[in-house]
Design a protein around this motif. Structure first.
Motif, short mmCIF file in Angstrom:
data_model
loop_
_atom_site.label_atom_id
_atom_site.label_comp_id
_atom_site.label_asym_id
_atom_site.label_seq_id
_atom_site.Cartn_x
_atom_site.Cartn_y
_atom_site.Cartn_z
N LEU A 1 0.86 -1.19 0.11
CA LEU A 1 -0.03 0.08 -0.03
C LEU A 1 0.70 1.20 0.01
N SER A 2 2.05 1.13 0.81
CA SER A 2 3.00 2.39 0.80
C SER A 2 3.60 2.69 -0.35
N ALA A 3 3.97 1.34 -1.43
CA ALA A 3 4.45 1.67 -2.57
C ALA A 3 3.54 2.11 -3.55
N THR A 4 2.15 1.64 -3.62
CA THR A 4 1.13 2.28 -4.36
C THR A 4 1.00 3.59 -4.11
N TYR A 5 0.81 3.99 -3.06
CA TYR A 5 0.95 5.32 -2.65
C TYR A 5 1.72 6.46 -2.93
N VAL A 6 3.13 5.92 -3.31
CA VAL A 6 4.08 6.86 -3.88
C VAL A 6 4.25 6.63 -5.54
N THR A 7 3.65 5.48 -5.93
CA THR A 7 3.33 5.40 -7.24
C THR A 7 2.25 6.48 -7.91
N VAL A 8 1.15 6.64 -7.05
CA VAL A 8 0.05 7.39 -7.40
C VAL A 8 0.80 8.99 -7.48
N ALA A 9 1.80 9.34 -6.31
CA ALA A 9 2.25 10.47 -6.37
C ALA A 9 3.10 10.84 -7.19
N ILE B 1 -2.37 12.34 -0.78
CA ILE B 1 -1.09 12.31 -1.54
C ILE B 1 -1.40 12.90 -3.00
N CYS B 2 -2.68 12.74 -3.50
CA CYS B 2 -3.02 13.32 -4.80
C CYS B 2 -2.97 14.82 -4.71
N PHE B 3 -3.20 15.67 -3.55
CA PHE B 3 -3.30 16.79 -3.63
C PHE B 3 -2.19 17.53 -3.25
N TYR B 4 -1.29 16.66 -2.61
CA TYR B 4 0.13 17.07 -1.99
C TYR B 4 1.04 16.89 -3.36
N ALA B 5 0.97 15.86 -3.94
CA ALA B 5 2.00 15.85 -5.09
C ALA B 5 1.43 16.44 -6.36
N GLY B 6 0.18 16.52 -6.52
CA GLY B 6 -0.37 17.29 -7.63
C GLY B 6 -0.42 18.88 -7.67
N GLY B 7 -0.40 19.36 -6.35
CA GLY B 7 -0.35 20.66 -6.10
C GLY B 7 0.96 21.26 -5.31
N ILE B 8 1.51 20.77 -4.49
CA ILE B 8 2.53 21.20 -3.71
C ILE B 8 3.95 20.64 -3.79
#
Length: 521
Positions: A312-320, A381-388
């Motif tokens: 799940l953690s690896a999937t999280y950063v893949t989405v990021a 993470i979508c908002f953090y990676a996609g915006g910040i």
């Protein structure tokens, strides 16, 4: 309109090896904390208080090394050049990886993390500076944004490797191999450094005009806004003219104003410094690093166990990674400040909903509630990676004048490392003591940060690095920016405008000289 060449793209992509180095080093501990071999070797299974103290120290010391490395990079960038600093940082990063992989006790592990943090933080300061100084204004968001993209790509790579080694029966191999891989990217960066040019802006500050022009002429293609060569001045020539004049003006004002003390005494420089620091602090004040570094424990609290927590953690950063790439593509259209505020607001809302899920379902067997908890983590993470994420690096790399860019970027990244020292050091104990209530701190901070950013921060998209000076009330030697110029030279002449320095319809004298064959002056 893009004005970059293959040479430019190759340079940017080689530099992202430094981004990969930082991303891997920054995330590797997240996954080693989920490896049975690591926990067993360092005796982190039996005493929860001891384990929390060690984990907090290992994370905190990495950030402490980061502060030292940031200011080391600032000093070396101006004194020895961007390229020499890059190579030095790569060597220190390799040393950190070797020490981590060879650690025999907790004390050695802590020292190794300090060295690792020192080396990779030099890279995280340097790479966006370097990328910004070799990128054209209209594509700088896309190109410098690759720094954030590849940092998070490294996080994802680390996660999937960590997921793979979890199933190794060799307990020592599990974590030593994961740490040893930190050496790969900085080693590749050293090998490829031959193909990386020195920053043309740094060369100009050293008075090396001919070398600077040779690089600039390769970095950018000609603009297509004019129909024929006799009736146009190439994009590279116009940019170089502005760079030369701005360096001359800045050097004069720098000497007259008292030198380095102006960073503290000149209002426009102070403003840039606190904005850079604040941007990086605001990114960390979302709670992103706390969520990420202790994500394995968070999933365990939501009812997941074993290898599924690492997956799940690896999937999280893949989405990021994907979200960061989208941000880099749209940044030059949407704007930096708008993306930052959208990202901060989305993180605040997502983390608020995550707190509700944790308060309601931690320790429970409600699969729907636990699934929603995971869903809101992914929204975060979508908002953090996609915006910040990528946007913060771009913004901080471009708001400083060339002669204070290294110091400004270092001070900005100090905002990251100083805040994470606090947030990560107390993280394990706070999460063990008050649980989800710890995240309320980040929700409150982010609400304040959004208001400040919307009110005070100027937009920088599309402007040349030299032209951004005007946003802070400083003098711009030559105004050069696509939006400032009519679509053709004929329109410029008919409207009474023209490039600064034009004489009877010809290109500026300095550009004419440089376009023939630059020589040392």
């Amino acid at each position: 309109m893009a004005h970059y060449s293959f040479y430019n793209l190759r340079t940017i992509l080689i530099l992202t090896l430094g981004s990969l180095t930082y991303g891997y080093a920054n995330s590797v501990l997240t996954y080693t904390l989920g490896l049975p071999g690591f926990l067993e070797y360092f005796n982190l299974n039996n005493d929860a208080a001891y384990a929390n103290a060690i984990m907090g120290t290992i994370n905190g010391i990495f950030s402490a090394g980061g502060v030292a490395g940031s200011f080391t990079a600032a000093f070396m960038c101006d004194r020895y050049g961007r390229k020499a600093t890059m190579n030095t940082a790569a060597v220190v990063s390799i040393l950190g990886g070797v020490l981590l992989a060879g650690s025999v006790n907790a004390a050695m592990l802590i020292v190794a993390r300090l060295v690792s943090g020192w080396g990779v933080s030099m890279l995280v300061v340097l790479i966006p500076i370097f990328q910004a100084e070799v990128s054209p204004p209209t594509s700088r968001g896309l190109l410098v944004g690759q720094h954030g993209v590849w940092i998070v790509a490294a996080n994802a790579i680390t996660g999937w490797i960590g997921f793979g080694v979890y199933y190794s029966s060799n307990m020592s191999f599990q974590w030593r191999f994961l740490f040893a891989l930190q050496c790969v990217c900085p080693l590749a960066l050293l090998c490829c450094s031959h193909w990386v040019p020195e920053s043309p802006r740094w060369l100009l500050m050293q008075g090396r005009h001919a070398e600077s022009w040779e690089i600039i002429s390769k970095l950018h293609t000609n603009s297509h806004e004019f129909s024929d060569r006799d009736d146009k001045t190439s994009y590279a020539e116009k940019e170089f003219h502005q760079m030369v004049k701005q360096v001359e003006l800045d050097a004069k004002l720098w000497a007259e104003g008292g030198g380095a003390w102006q960073i503290l005494t000149k209002p426009s420089y102070r403003k840039r410094m606190w904005m850079g620091f604040f941007t990086q602090f605001a990114a960390q004040a979302t709670g992103a690093m706390v969520v990420y570094n202790y994500m394995v424990n968070l999933y365990k609290e939501l009812g997941f166990s074993g290898g599924i927590t690492i997956m799940l953690s690896a999937t999280y950063v893949t989405v990021a990674t994907l979200a960061n790439f989208v941000a880099s593509v749209i940044m030059d259209r949407v704007g930096r400040v708008r993306l930052l505020t959208i990202g901060l607001t989305g993180c605040m809302i997502s983390l608020s909903l995550e707190c509700v899920m944790e308060a309601r379902f931690v320790g429970a067997t409600d699969h729907t509630g636990n699934a929603l908890g995971v869903f809101f983590i992914f929204c975060f993470i979508c908002f953090y990676a996609g915006g910040i994420d990528a946007t913060s690096y771009v913004y901080c790399s471009e708001i400083f004048a060339t002669h204070i860019r290294a110091q400004g970027m270092a001070f900005s990244m100090a905002g990251t490392f100083l805040s994470t020292i606090v947030f990560l050091e107390v993280g394990p104990t706070a999460l063990a003591t008050i649980g989800w209530k710890y995240y309320l701190v980040f929700i409150g901070l982010t609400a304040v940060d959004v208001a400040i950013m919307l009110w005070y921060f100027p937009e920088t998209k599309g402007l040349s690095l030299e032209g951004i000076n005007a946003k802070f009330g400083d003098e711009v030697a030559v105004h050069f920016h696509d939006e400032e110029y009519p679509a053709s030279r004929a329109e410029a002449r008919s409207s009474g405008q023209g490039l600064e320095g034009e004489k009877d319809g010809t290109a500026p004298e300095h550009i004419e000289h440089m376009s023939r064959k630059p020589s040392h002056e």
